[in-house]
Write a protein that holds these residues in place. Sequence first.
Motif, PDB file in Angstrom:
ATOM      1  N   PHE A 159     -14.087   5.388  -9.669  1.00  0.00           N
ATOM      2  CA  PHE A 159     -14.196   4.897  -8.288  1.00  0.00           C
ATOM      3  C   PHE A 159     -14.595   3.428  -8.189  1.00  0.00           C
ATOM      4  O   PHE A 159     -14.423   2.811  -7.139  1.00  0.00           O
ATOM      5  N   SER A 160     -15.108   2.835  -9.282  1.00  0.00           N
ATOM      6  CA  SER A 160     -15.563   1.442  -9.203  1.00  0.00           C
ATOM      7  C   SER A 160     -14.497   0.438  -9.621  1.00  0.00           C
ATOM      8  O   SER A 160     -14.555  -0.725  -9.224  1.00  0.00           O
ATOM      9  N   HIS A 161     -13.516   0.857 -10.411  1.00  0.00           N
ATOM     10  CA  HIS A 161     -12.472  -0.067 -10.835  1.00  0.00           C
ATOM     11  C   HIS A 161     -11.578  -0.448  -9.652  1.00  0.00           C
ATOM     12  O   HIS A 161     -11.188   0.403  -8.850  1.00  0.00           O
ATOM     13  N   THR A 162     -11.256  -1.722  -9.581  1.00  0.00           N
ATOM     14  CA  THR A 162     -10.411  -2.235  -8.504  1.00  0.00           C
ATOM     15  C   THR A 162      -9.227  -2.993  -9.088  1.00  0.00           C
ATOM     16  O   THR A 162      -9.190  -3.289 -10.287  1.00  0.00           O
ATOM     17  N   GLY A 163      -8.264  -3.320  -8.238  1.00  0.00           N
ATOM     18  CA  GLY A 163      -7.108  -4.067  -8.706  1.00  0.00           C
ATOM     19  C   GLY A 163      -6.324  -4.662  -7.559  1.00  0.00           C
ATOM     20  O   GLY A 163      -6.503  -4.287  -6.393  1.00  0.00           O
ATOM     21  N   TYR A 164      -5.445  -5.614  -7.895  1.00  0.00           N
ATOM     22  CA  TYR A 164      -4.587  -6.246  -6.893  1.00  0.00           C
ATOM     23  C   TYR A 164      -3.529  -5.253  -6.418  1.00  0.00           C
ATOM     24  O   TYR A 164      -2.853  -4.613  -7.224  1.00  0.00           O
ATOM     25  N   SER A 165      -3.377  -5.166  -5.110  1.00  0.00           N
ATOM     26  CA  SER A 165      -2.439  -4.192  -4.540  1.00  0.00           C
ATOM     27  C   SER A 165      -0.991  -4.643  -4.650  1.00  0.00           C
ATOM     28  O   SER A 165      -0.076  -3.826  -4.567  1.00  0.00           O
ATOM     29  N   GLY A 166      -0.750  -5.950  -4.816  1.00  0.00           N
ATOM     30  CA  GLY A 166       0.598  -6.443  -5.086  1.00  0.00           C
ATOM     31  C   GLY A 166       1.622  -6.011  -4.065  1.00  0.00           C
ATOM     32  O   GLY A 166       1.480  -6.245  -2.864  1.00  0.00           O
ATOM     33  N   ILE A 167       2.668  -5.334  -4.538  1.00  0.00           N
ATOM     34  CA  ILE A 167       3.772  -4.956  -3.657  1.00  0.00           C
ATOM     35  C   ILE A 167       3.399  -3.837  -2.688  1.00  0.00           C
ATOM     36  O   ILE A 167       4.193  -3.495  -1.809  1.00  0.00           O
ATOM     37  N   LEU A 168       2.193  -3.280  -2.823  1.00  0.00           N
ATOM     38  CA  LEU A 168       1.716  -2.266  -1.865  1.00  0.00           C
ATOM     39  C   LEU A 168       0.788  -2.864  -0.810  1.00  0.00           C
ATOM     40  O   LEU A 168       0.272  -2.133   0.038  1.00  0.00           O
TER      41      LEU A 168
ATOM     42  N   ASN B 241      -7.263   7.247   6.628  1.00  0.00           N
ATOM     43  CA  ASN B 241      -6.346   6.282   6.033  1.00  0.00           C
ATOM     44  C   ASN B 241      -7.064   4.982   5.689  1.00  0.00           C
ATOM     45  O   ASN B 241      -7.920   4.510   6.441  1.00  0.00           O
ATOM     46  N   ILE B 242      -6.698   4.407   4.549  1.00  0.00           N
ATOM     47  CA  ILE B 242      -7.270   3.142   4.092  1.00  0.00           C
ATOM     48  C   ILE B 242      -6.169   2.097   4.034  1.00  0.00           C
ATOM     49  O   ILE B 242      -5.084   2.356   3.508  1.00  0.00           O
ATOM     50  N   LEU B 243      -6.446   0.919   4.569  1.00  0.00           N
ATOM     51  CA  LEU B 243      -5.508  -0.196   4.489  1.00  0.00           C
ATOM     52  C   LEU B 243      -5.692  -0.891   3.144  1.00  0.00           C
ATOM     53  O   LEU B 243      -6.806  -1.241   2.762  1.00  0.00           O
ATOM     54  N   LEU B 244      -4.602  -1.080   2.432  1.00  0.00           N
ATOM     55  CA  LEU B 244      -4.656  -1.706   1.118  1.00  0.00           C
ATOM     56  C   LEU B 244      -4.640  -3.221   1.275  1.00  0.00           C
ATOM     57  O   LEU B 244      -3.607  -3.819   1.569  1.00  0.00           O
ATOM     58  N   GLY B 245      -5.795  -3.827   1.094  1.00  0.00           N
ATOM     59  CA  GLY B 245      -5.901  -5.274   1.165  1.00  0.00           C
ATOM     60  C   GLY B 245      -5.502  -5.917  -0.141  1.00  0.00           C
ATOM     61  O   GLY B 245      -4.795  -5.334  -0.964  1.00  0.00           O
ATOM     62  N   GLU B 246      -5.995  -7.133  -0.377  1.00  0.00           N
ATOM     63  CA  GLU B 246      -5.599  -7.864  -1.584  1.00  0.00           C
ATOM     64  C   GLU B 246      -6.069  -7.157  -2.851  1.00  0.00           C
ATOM     65  O   GLU B 246      -5.316  -6.996  -3.805  1.00  0.00           O
ATOM     66  N   LYS B 247      -7.338  -6.735  -2.867  1.00  0.00           N
ATOM     67  CA  LYS B 247      -7.895  -6.062  -4.031  1.00  0.00           C
ATOM     68  C   LYS B 247      -8.665  -4.840  -3.548  1.00  0.00           C
ATOM     69  O   LYS B 247      -9.569  -4.954  -2.720  1.00  0.00           O
ATOM     70  N   VAL B 248      -8.305  -3.668  -4.066  1.00  0.00           N
ATOM     71  CA  VAL B 248      -8.838  -2.414  -3.538  1.00  0.00           C
ATOM     72  C   VAL B 248      -9.175  -1.464  -4.688  1.00  0.00           C
ATOM     73  O   VAL B 248      -8.794  -1.701  -5.841  1.00  0.00           O
ATOM     74  N   PRO B 249      -9.890  -0.366  -4.405  1.00  0.00           N
ATOM     75  CA  PRO B 249     -10.195   0.614  -5.452  1.00  0.00           C
ATOM     76  C   PRO B 249      -8.928   1.162  -6.106  1.00  0.00           C
ATOM     77  O   PRO B 249      -7.949   1.477  -5.430  1.00  0.00           O
ATOM     78  N   MET B 250      -8.976   1.288  -7.420  1.00  0.00           N
ATOM     79  CA  MET B 250      -7.806   1.751  -8.160  1.00  0.00           C
ATOM     80  C   MET B 250      -7.402   3.169  -7.788  1.00  0.00           C
ATOM     81  O   MET B 250      -6.219   3.512  -7.823  1.00  0.00           O
ATOM     82  N   VAL B 251      -8.367   4.007  -7.446  1.00  0.00           N
ATOM     83  CA  VAL B 251      -8.028   5.384  -7.105  1.00  0.00           C
ATOM     84  C   VAL B 251      -7.103   5.418  -5.894  1.00  0.00           C
ATOM     85  O   VAL B 251      -6.188   6.256  -5.814  1.00  0.00           O
ATOM     86  N   ALA B 252      -7.281   4.484  -4.955  1.00  0.00           N
ATOM     87  CA  ALA B 252      -6.398   4.413  -3.789  1.00  0.00           C
ATOM     88  C   ALA B 252      -5.021   3.892  -4.181  1.00  0.00           C
ATOM     89  O   ALA B 252      -3.989   4.397  -3.712  1.00  0.00           O
ATOM     90  N   LEU B 253      -4.985   2.872  -5.042  1.00  0.00           N
ATOM     91  CA  LEU B 253      -3.700   2.322  -5.483  1.00  0.00           C
ATOM     92  C   LEU B 253      -2.895   3.346  -6.269  1.00  0.00           C
ATOM     93  O   LEU B 253      -1.678   3.465  -6.092  1.00  0.00           O
ATOM     94  N   LEU B 254      -3.569   4.082  -7.146  1.00  0.00           N
ATOM     95  CA  LEU B 254      -2.870   5.087  -7.947  1.00  0.00           C
ATOM     96  C   LEU B 254      -2.280   6.173  -7.058  1.00  0.00           C
ATOM     97  O   LEU B 254      -1.131   6.594  -7.249  1.00  0.00           O
ATOM     98  N   THR B 255      -3.052   6.618  -6.080  1.00  0.00           N
ATOM     99  CA  THR B 255      -2.555   7.649  -5.165  1.00  0.00           C
ATOM    100  C   THR B 255      -1.335   7.165  -4.402  1.00  0.00           C
ATOM    101  O   THR B 255      -0.322   7.869  -4.299  1.00  0.00           O
ATOM    102  N   LYS B 256      -1.412   5.946  -3.863  1.00  0.00           N
ATOM    103  CA  LYS B 256      -0.293   5.406  -3.091  1.00  0.00           C
ATOM    104  C   LYS B 256       0.934   5.193  -3.969  1.00  0.00           C
ATOM    105  O   LYS B 256       2.066   5.490  -3.558  1.00  0.00           O
ATOM    106  N   ALA B 257       0.729   4.695  -5.183  1.00  0.00           N
ATOM    107  CA  ALA B 257       1.855   4.474  -6.090  1.00  0.00           C
ATOM    108  C   ALA B 257       2.536   5.791  -6.445  1.00  0.00           C
ATOM    109  O   ALA B 257       3.771   5.879  -6.493  1.00  0.00           O
ATOM    110  N   ALA B 258       1.739   6.834  -6.692  1.00  0.00           N
ATOM    111  CA  ALA B 258       2.313   8.141  -7.019  1.00  0.00           C
ATOM    112  C   ALA B 258       3.081   8.714  -5.836  1.00  0.00           C
ATOM    113  O   ALA B 258       4.189   9.246  -5.992  1.00  0.00           O
ATOM    114  N   LEU B 259       2.507   8.619  -4.644  1.00  0.00           N
ATOM    115  CA  LEU B 259       3.192   9.122  -3.448  1.00  0.00           C
ATOM    116  C   LEU B 259       4.493   8.363  -3.200  1.00  0.00           C
ATOM    117  O   LEU B 259       5.512   8.960  -2.826  1.00  0.00           O
TER     118      LEU B 259
END
Length: 685
Positions: A476-485, A496-514
Amino acid sequence: MLKLILKSTWFYRLPKRLLFFFTACITIYESYSTLKVVAIFFSILISPLMILVTLIPESGIDSESGAAIVSQDSFGDNYTEIRYLDQNWNSADSNWFYNTTIGSNLMPYDFFMVLEKEGGGELFRSNENMNFYRYLIRKASSGNPDGLPVGWVKSDYKSQKYIGLTCAACHTGQINYNGVGIRIDGGPASADMENCIIGLAKALQYTSNNEEAKKQFVKNVLARGHYKSETEVLGDLVKYEQQLINYITINRSPTPYGYARLDALGRTYNRVLEHLISEKELQELLLDHKIMYDGNMDDERFNKIIKEIARISTGDQRDRMMEYFTHTQYLTKQQLDRMRTELFNPADAPVSYPFLWDTSQHNYVQWNGAVMNSNLGRIVFGTEKVIGVFGSLDWTKKNFNSSVSIFNLRSLELHLQKLQSPQWPEEILGEIDKQRASQGKQIFNEYCASCHDNILPRMYRVSDIGTDPVMAENSFSHTGYSGILRNQYVGVGIGNILLGEKVPMVALLTKAALSTISTIDSDKNSFERRLDRSADFFRASFSNAPYPSIKQGNYDPDTTAKPFASLNAYKARSLNGIWATAPYLHNGSVPTLYDLLLPKKREGDPKDGEYRPDQFEVGSREFDPIKVGLKSSGYEGFRFDTSLKGNSNAGHEYTTGKTAQLNGKILKPLTKEERLDLLEYLKTL
C-alpha cells in the motif's frame, strides 16, 4: 445433471473449432432478426453436440503424469519414483494444469529450445539445470512433446511461439522421503525464479558476445524453421537480452530471494510502471535537476534523447527502456540509478508461493487480502499474475492489448474448484499417533482455532501478529507515475479514486488489469471472441464463486484518508494440508512446523533454550516427518538469513507465551511434549 456437466473438467476445454458453426449461428441471430427462427433451430440441433464434446477428452491430454525421477542432485535429493496423492484430480487434470498457457511470453520458443548455458555445452533447458533451479522436471509425452518442466509451456501471440510460465510453475510442490517423491498439486513450489531469470540473461549475453556461440545459436534457431533470416534472429537476440537485463535491473533487491520465494507483487508493480510511463513523463524526468544534476546534459545530447523518447515509450520498447539508456550512454550511471529509483520501487519483499486448495472459496486472496475473489476480482487477480510473469503488454492510451488469456484464466479458476488438500500418506511418511493427535486437537482448539477454524480466511493487523511487515507495507505504500492512465478513475473499496500524476501502486495495478480485461482480444477473430464470451457466460452461471463480502477479522478499515489501510494485515486461513507447505510464515522464514511452535531468540534469552533458527539452508525437498518440514541443514543450498530486511522470523508466537490471543490473553508456553502432540494433530488436517 446439466449443472454437473457444465462444471466438469471437459466443459471448459471445449474444442473450439468444432463449435465454430454454433458461434456463427449466434452471430447471425444477433445481427439479422429475419433469420432468428433458423438460428434458434440450428442452436437446438447443435446443443446435443455441445454436451457430447464436453465429455470427450481433449487430444494431447496425457493419461500419465510424465514426472521424471532424479537419482542424485547437488542438494542430496534422491527419488526413484513419483507418487500423486488423492487431491480430487486425475493425471489428466494435473497435466492440463501444467500445460495450459495463461499468456506468459518470456522469450521466443525457438530460443529457449536451443539456448545453451553461459559458457556453452549444456542446454539451459536440460533436466539437470532446471532441477538446479528447482523446477519439477518431466519426461516428453503427447501433451508435453518437448519435455518441458512443470509450468513451462509453449504460448502463441501474434503468430509467434513463446516459452512462458503458467500457474503450475509456482504452485506445484514436491517433498521426498525414503526415495519417494510426493507430488503436491497446488502446493508451494521450491523454484528460484530470480536466479533462473538471471541465468537466462547470462546465457543470452554469452551467446551474443561469443562469435562461435552466436553463429551456432543462429544456425540452430533457423533450423527449427520459424525464423526467415539471420538478421531476424540477431534482432530478437538483442531484444530479449535487453528485456531480461532490464527486468533484473529494475527489480534489484538488497535481500536475495533464494528458493521457494518471490516478490511477485513488487515485480508486477514494476512491470506495470514500465508499461504505463508516458512520453511526457520521460521528458519531464530528463529535465529534473535532482536526477540530472551531476551530468553535462548539453542541448545536443538532450535533443537526441527527446527524438528517441517517442519510440522507446511504445509498448514494444518499454520492456527494455533502462537498457536503452545504458547502451546509448546518453546518461551516466549515477543518472540512470536516480532515474530507476524515481520510476520504480524496490522488489524487496519476497514471500512463499501460497498453496491453492480452498482459495476458490476465499473471499479475498494474496497474503494480505489485497484482491477480492468474487465477481470480476478473480480475473483481475489472474490478469495481474500474467502481467507479472512476462505477459506481452501492448498498452496505449486507447487500447490495453496484451497476450493475457482471459478464457484460460477463467478455466483455471474453475479447475481449481475441484482441487482438494493432500492427506498425510501414512504408507510413506509413517502412521499418525492417534492418541497424540487427540491430545493435539485440544491444544489446537485452545491456541489456534480462533484464527484457523474457518474456510473463509480472516485478516489480522500486522502489528498484532508481529510477523515481518515489509510485504504488507510495500503493497500500500509503493507509488508510481500513472502515465497513460493519468486522470482516469478506478474503483476501490471506499469509492472511486482519481489517478493523478503519482498514485499508490495498488490503484494503478487494479486499473491496468481492468483496462486489459476490457480490451477486445485483437489476437482472435470475431467468432473466437464470441465463443469465448458464450463459454464464459455458461461457466459463470454454474460456478461456485464466493459471494461478495467484507473481510473478517481484526484490521484497520479503509477510510477516505487511508483508502488502503486494510492491506496492512495478513490472512489467517484454514490449515488443511498445512503439513505439505513448508517453509512457514508468509515470507518462508521458518523451515518446519516444529520450529514455528518455538519462540524467536531475543537478547537476554537463555542460551540453552529451543528457538527458531536464525539461519538455515533452503533448496532440498527432503522431508522431515518428525518436525514436519523440509531438511534445513547438512547440505549447501541457499542460506536464509532472518536478519535481512523482509526475512524476519518473529511473530505468530502464540504457543510460546509471546503473542497475545484475540482477546488479549497470553496463554502459557507449550512444553515439548505438547508441541509434538499439536504437530501430530496438524498432520491429520
